[in-house]
Design a protein around this motif. Structure first.
Motif, PDB file in Angstrom:
ATOM      1  N   GLN A   1      54.872  39.202  41.799  1.00 41.79           N
ATOM      2  CA  GLN A   1      54.996  39.640  43.184  1.00 41.79           C
ATOM      3  C   GLN A   1      55.820  38.663  44.017  1.00 41.79           C
ATOM      4  O   GLN A   1      56.335  39.012  45.081  1.00 41.79           O
ATOM      5  CB  GLN A   1      53.625  39.833  43.828  1.00 41.79           C
TER       6      GLN A   1
ATOM      7  N   THR B   1      46.843  52.408  42.143  1.00 45.32           N
ATOM      8  CA  THR B   1      47.691  51.245  42.375  1.00 45.32           C
ATOM      9  C   THR B   1      48.821  51.584  43.338  1.00 45.32           C
ATOM     10  O   THR B   1      49.115  50.805  44.268  1.00 45.32           O
ATOM     11  CB  THR B   1      48.262  50.741  41.036  1.00 45.32           C
TER      12      THR B   1
ATOM     13  N   THR C   1      48.144  42.699  41.109  1.00 45.84           N
ATOM     14  CA  THR C   1      49.439  42.238  40.662  1.00 45.84           C
ATOM     15  C   THR C   1      49.330  40.882  39.976  1.00 45.84           C
ATOM     16  O   THR C   1      48.292  40.529  39.436  1.00 45.84           O
ATOM     17  CB  THR C   1      50.419  42.247  41.867  1.00 45.84           C
TER      18      THR C   1
ATOM     19  N   ASP D   1      52.297  46.499  37.396  1.00 42.23           N
ATOM     20  CA  ASP D   1      50.868  46.231  37.577  1.00 42.23           C
ATOM     21  C   ASP D   1      50.024  47.122  36.662  1.00 42.23           C
ATOM     22  O   ASP D   1      49.069  46.656  36.028  1.00 42.23           O
ATOM     23  CB  ASP D   1      50.464  46.476  39.035  1.00 42.23           C
TER      24      ASP D   1
ATOM     25  N   TYR E   1      50.121  50.116  47.396  1.00 45.34           N
ATOM     26  CA  TYR E   1      51.459  49.728  47.835  1.00 45.34           C
ATOM     27  C   TYR E   1      51.942  50.574  49.017  1.00 45.34           C
ATOM     28  O   TYR E   1      52.581  50.057  49.936  1.00 45.34           O
ATOM     29  CB  TYR E   1      52.462  49.888  46.681  1.00 45.34           C
TER      30      TYR E   1
ATOM     31  N   GLY F   1      57.049  47.539  41.065  1.00 48.38           N
ATOM     32  CA  GLY F   1      55.850  46.765  41.347  1.00 48.38           C
ATOM     33  C   GLY F   1      54.602  47.410  40.777  1.00 48.38           C
ATOM     34  O   GLY F   1      53.890  46.813  39.957  1.00 48.38           O
ATOM     35  N   TRP F   2      54.308  48.633  41.192  1.00 48.16           N
ATOM     36  CA  TRP F   2      53.081  49.269  40.711  1.00 48.16           C
ATOM     37  C   TRP F   2      53.182  49.661  39.236  1.00 48.16           C
ATOM     38  O   TRP F   2      52.171  49.695  38.541  1.00 48.16           O
ATOM     39  CB  TRP F   2      52.684  50.447  41.592  1.00 48.16           C
TER      40      TRP F   2
END
Length: 291
Positions: free
Chosen positions: A47, A170, A43, A192, A174, A188-189
């Protein structure tokens, strides 16, 4: 009328450090005490976006840089991607911003980066917050030991490492160990993976993956620093982390017996993603008590 929490203004900036254009985000008063937020893999400083909002009432200046090879930071061609070099850039970053005293928040890759910085410039660190960031051998899961033992020259290992940079790899990082995956934002992923897919990023991440074992030789020095520094330490940990086990959280008590340790059941590697409501108040209280 019920008082509302302060919602901070987040500023997104860049600064040149030895030819690296370091992107960072910050909030809080310019003259406030500093909390330096060091992110993990795969990340970047994003984050910490929700945590920075949650800590809007603190008097702290929160600063979160992206390392070379991560997020929006741009490194020149030929940059060497190794943990020593990431620490060099973060150290130069603190110099460029004039950060002569700060508390450290380290997560995952942020631990070997931040603890290198702490042993180089121990007079600068006022307190340490560790979130799923290992500095002890007993904190390494079997999967982490196997991963760190991979050698680039062995056929098939390069492809195995690069599998972590895919959407599936990824997302696995998580979701594994999380009791309620509905608490995880897919943003989030997804973000990333966007950054992992930028030109040269997979090569940079592979270099860092094969350099990860270099961190183990530094463990004794980091532990010695903790014993000597005797600074306040807060450890928060996701119990379901597939890489760093709760034993790694409790091990900090050996060298920092004054540490406050919290292990959260139902949280994984990215504990902030699911347990921010529990973790943010602990951080706020910790910062309020720093000298």
């Amino acid at each position: 009328m019920t008082a509302r929490r302060t919602i901070p203004t987040i500023r997104h900036r860049t600064v040149d450090v030895a030819g690296v254009r370091v992107a960072y985000r910050e909030s809080g008063p310019a003259d406030g005490p500093v909390l330096l937020l060091l992110h993990g893999f795969p990340t970047a400083s994003h984050q910490f976006a929700r945590l920075m909002d949650a800590l809007g009432d603190t008097p702290y200046r929160l600063i979160a840089p992206d390392y070379p090879g991560f997020g929006h930071t741009e490194a020149p061609a030929g940059f060497t991607y190794a943990f020593d070099r990431l620490a060099d850039i973060v150290e130069g970053f603190t110099d460029a911003l004039g950060l002569d005293r700060f508390a450290l928040y380290v997560f995952d890759f942020g631990a070997p980066v931040g603890l290198r910085l702490a042993t180089r410039r121990p007079e600068r660190v006022t307190g340490l917050i560790v979130q799923n960031g290992n500095a002890y051998e007993e904190g390494l899961s079997d999967a982490a030991r196997e991963f760190a033992g991979l050698r680039r020259e062995v056929p098939g290992n390069e492809e195995r490492v690069r599998g972590l940079f895919t959407l599936e790899g990824t997302r696995f990082q998580y979701e594994t160990g999380v009791a309620d995956t509905g608490l995880l934002s897919p943003d989030g992923w997804t973000l990333d993976v966007h950054h992992l897919g930028r030109p040269g990023r997979a090569d940079a991440q592979a270099d860092l993956a094969f350099d990860y074992a270099s961190n183990f030789t530094h463990y004794p020095a980091w532990q010695a620093w903790l014993r000597a520094a005797r600074i306040p330490v807060l450890v928060v940990w996701g119990a379901g982390d597939p890489f760093f086990t709760p034993a790694g959280a409790k091990a900090y008590l050996r060298d920092a017996p004054q540490a406050e340790v919290h292990v959260f059941e139902g949280a994984g590697h990215f504990a902030l993603e699911t347990h921010l409501p529990q973790i943010a108040p602990l951080i706020e209280e910790f910062l309020a008590e720093l000298p």
